[in-house]
Scaffold this motif. Structure first.
Motif, PDB file in Angstrom:
ATOM      1  N   GLU A 129     114.690 -82.934 -53.229  1.00  0.00           N
ATOM      2  CA  GLU A 129     114.955 -81.701 -53.951  1.00  0.00           C
ATOM      3  C   GLU A 129     116.305 -81.149 -53.507  1.00  0.00           C
ATOM      4  OE1 GLU A 129     111.887 -78.703 -54.390  1.00  0.00           O
ATOM      5  OE2 GLU A 129     110.391 -80.136 -53.699  1.00  0.00           O
ATOM      6  N   ARG A 146     117.897 -77.587 -53.396  1.00  0.00           N
ATOM      7  CA  ARG A 146     117.822 -76.131 -53.530  1.00  0.00           C
ATOM      8  C   ARG A 146     117.762 -75.527 -52.131  1.00  0.00           C
ATOM      9  NH1 ARG A 146     112.608 -74.420 -52.681  1.00  0.00           N
ATOM     10  NH2 ARG A 146     111.027 -76.058 -52.690  1.00  0.00           N
ATOM     11  N   HIS A 197     108.247 -76.797 -57.654  1.00  0.00           N
ATOM     12  CA  HIS A 197     108.770 -76.383 -56.355  1.00  0.00           C
ATOM     13  C   HIS A 197     107.772 -75.527 -55.577  1.00  0.00           C
ATOM     14  CE1 HIS A 197     112.483 -78.199 -57.444  1.00  0.00           C
ATOM     15  NE2 HIS A 197     112.761 -77.336 -58.385  1.00  0.00           N
ATOM     16  N   TYR A 207     114.799 -81.996 -59.206  1.00  0.00           N
ATOM     17  CA  TYR A 207     114.654 -83.126 -58.299  1.00  0.00           C
ATOM     18  C   TYR A 207     115.885 -84.016 -58.429  1.00  0.00           C
ATOM     19  CZ  TYR A 207     109.855 -81.953 -57.220  1.00  0.00           C
ATOM     20  OH  TYR A 207     108.743 -81.312 -56.768  1.00  0.00           O
TER      21      TYR A 207
END
Length: 528
Positions: free
Chosen positions: A104, A106, A285, A524
């Protein structure tokens, strides 16, 4: 080729600039500013996209090679984050921290938590291999000031081994007022504070709880304490001459209208930059917002809020909402190249003179970029038809860095977005996309999502593009352009715009507004 196709997304689906401006007094009326200077056209004179002529020399020295504080620098210089601060003292409805996670991209996500000693070893190894890496930031995966001993020990050790690297940290601001002296002591001259509200009534919709003075606070009381502490900390940093960047997460229906007030409040307290970011709200998420259906903004909603704040605190629009262990240029992540296991096998030689020589060559490239941009502006035709002079549009750019159009369409995992007019080509954002070329072949099923991501753009500038995506883009009304391969972005965008405007003037095509676009933040990673 027709460029007048009806856009797939409705332009009425986002908040208009006029609507946003109704909600508060014009931000340009507020006093203060990031550099305590003033500029023309309703903007403060120093900001994310400005150069050495736009700000005091001491400020330019701090931002010239910081990729987060200078839009120009982000094309050329790299940063890295080290995950040494795992604890957090507040809970945000948009946050779900994940450790041991590699797929991921973020904030709050890391593959491996580090000790201060491990972190410094990694920084020195990265800096020896990536000489354009100029900034070390601590951005979690929790809050840097919720684990202050680990954070400041990392900075202390790094100053001893790599004194040329700028030190930077991010915080939610709850503990900030008590830590300003320590921040100054370690020569940390860039601090980012996440401020999503200055009204506790709005804040209680964002923050379920905070932990302050050995007690858990909830609801409006928690939000009131948090905003007071954030603004106090910002004022103290400004008084010490420490540059501050404010991050705000745009949450549609919660704080979108309110961010104008946030912008005004942080400008009045001396913030250098204001970074308005889109909410990451995909359910996968696992955040509270994501699991309860809170949507993120569209591309035009985000731009409308940013534009509404123009003239207040200077805006940053090139943020990538990086992982807490990101390495490389903004928009890329090379952290897999520098795991602790791989570093053990490396022969690390930290040559500060070599790093300075490389960065000097980068500065020569930046000067050439500025000259190319100035030349393109100088040759814009003043004789185009009067009804085309007001044209302003967006173009997408595939780039690997260095401020050039130097990436194949199929290799792009993001496109940089520039707003182009006869007066300027201005960076306004980026769009993350799924990788089209995988294993040497184009994945045609990815094309619709890529088109959706740049649907508000009139053209996409690339180094090269295949026949299939070219045809798909043309059908969507987006012009694929590979005539400016390896040119500087601003020069290429302005040159293409001059040609576009000439074609409109000749009646070869009709200029038409585009629709909205989808933001793929925090998706992703393609490798996964």
């Amino acid at each position: 080729m027709s460029l007048t196709r009806t856009p797939a997304a409705s332009a009425s689906s986002y908040i208009s600039l006029d609507d946003l401006l109704k909600f508060g007094k014009a931000v340009t009326d507020s006093g203060g500013g990031g550099c305590s200077t003033s500029g023309g056209d309703g903007k403060a004179s120093c900001g994310s996209s400005d150069g050495p002529a736009d700000m005091p020399p001491e400020i330019w020295e701090k931002v010239k090679n910081h990729p987060c504080y200078s839009e120009e620098a982000h094309h050329h210089y790299a940063r890295m984050h080290v995950a040494v601060a795992p604890a957090c003292n507040i809970q945000c409805n948009y946050c779900n921290r994940k450790y041991d996670c590699s797929n991921e991209s973020r904030p709050g996500v890391v593959s491996q938590k580090l000790t201060p000693e491990q972190a410094v070893k990694k920084v020195v190894a990265v800096a020896s291999e990536i000489p354009q890496m100029t900034v070390l930031g601590i951005a979690g995966p929790g809050d840097s000031l919720a684990s202050p001993s680990r954070t400041f020990e990392t900075f202390r050790l790094l100053q001893e081994q790599a004194p040329d690297i700028k030190l930077c940290m991010s915080t939610n601001g709850l503990a900030l007022p008590d830590m300003v002296d320590e921040i100054a002591r370690y020569n940390i001259d860039h601090v980012t504070i996440t401020i999503n509200m200055v009204d506790p009534e709005i804040g209680e919709k964002i923050y379920p709880w905070i932990f302050y003075r050995h007690k858990r606070w909830t609801g409006r009381d928690a939000a009131k304490i948090l905003t007071e502490r954030q603004l106090e900390g910002l004022e103290k940093l400004t008084a010490r001459g420490i540059l501050t960047k404010i991050n705000s997460v745009l949450i549609p229906g919660v704080n979108d209208e309110h961010l104008i007030e946030v912008n005004r409040a942080v400008k009045a307290r001396g913030a250098f930059l204001h970074n308005i970011m889109p909410l990451i709200s995909e359910a996968e998420h696992g955040t509270y917002y994501g699991l309860n259906g809170q949507r993120g903004p569209t591309a035009q909603e985000l731009k409308a809020v940013q534009d509404a704040c123009s003239g207040g605190a200077n805006l940053m629009r090139h943020c990538r909402q990086c992982r807490a262990d990101a390495v490389g240029l903004l928009g890329e992540d090379r952290s897999d190249e520098f795991t602790l296991e791989k570093i053990e096998q490396m022969e690390v030689v930290y040559d500060i003179d070599k790093r300075r020589a490389y960065q000097a060559s980068v500065e020569s490239e930046r000067q050439a970029q500025r000259a190319a941009k100035a030349h393109a502006l100088a040759v814009q035709s003043p004789d185009a038809a009067a009804d085309t002079d007001a044209i302003k549009l967006l173009v997408a750019v595939a780039t690997q860095g260095q401020g050039r159009v130097n990436q194949h369409f199929g290799h792009a995992t993001e496109f940089q977005i520039f707003e182009v007019s006869a007066a300027a080509a201005v960076f306004v954002g980026h769009r993350r996309v799924d990788l089209y070329c995988q294993g040497g072949y184009g994945e045609d099923e990815q094309l619709p999502s890529i088109v959706d991501a740049i649907n508000d753009c009139h053209a996409v500038l690339v180094a090269k593009i295949g026949a299939c995506p070219r045809e798909e883009l043309e059908r969507a009304g987006i012009e694929p352009v590979d005539a400016y391969a390896h040119d500087f972005i601003e020069h290429a965008a302005l040159s293409w715009f001059a040609d576009y405007r000439a074609r409109v003037a000749r009646g070869e095509l009709t200029h038409q507004a585009r629709g909205d676009a989808a933001i793929r933040q925090g998706a992703y990673t393609a490798a996964a």
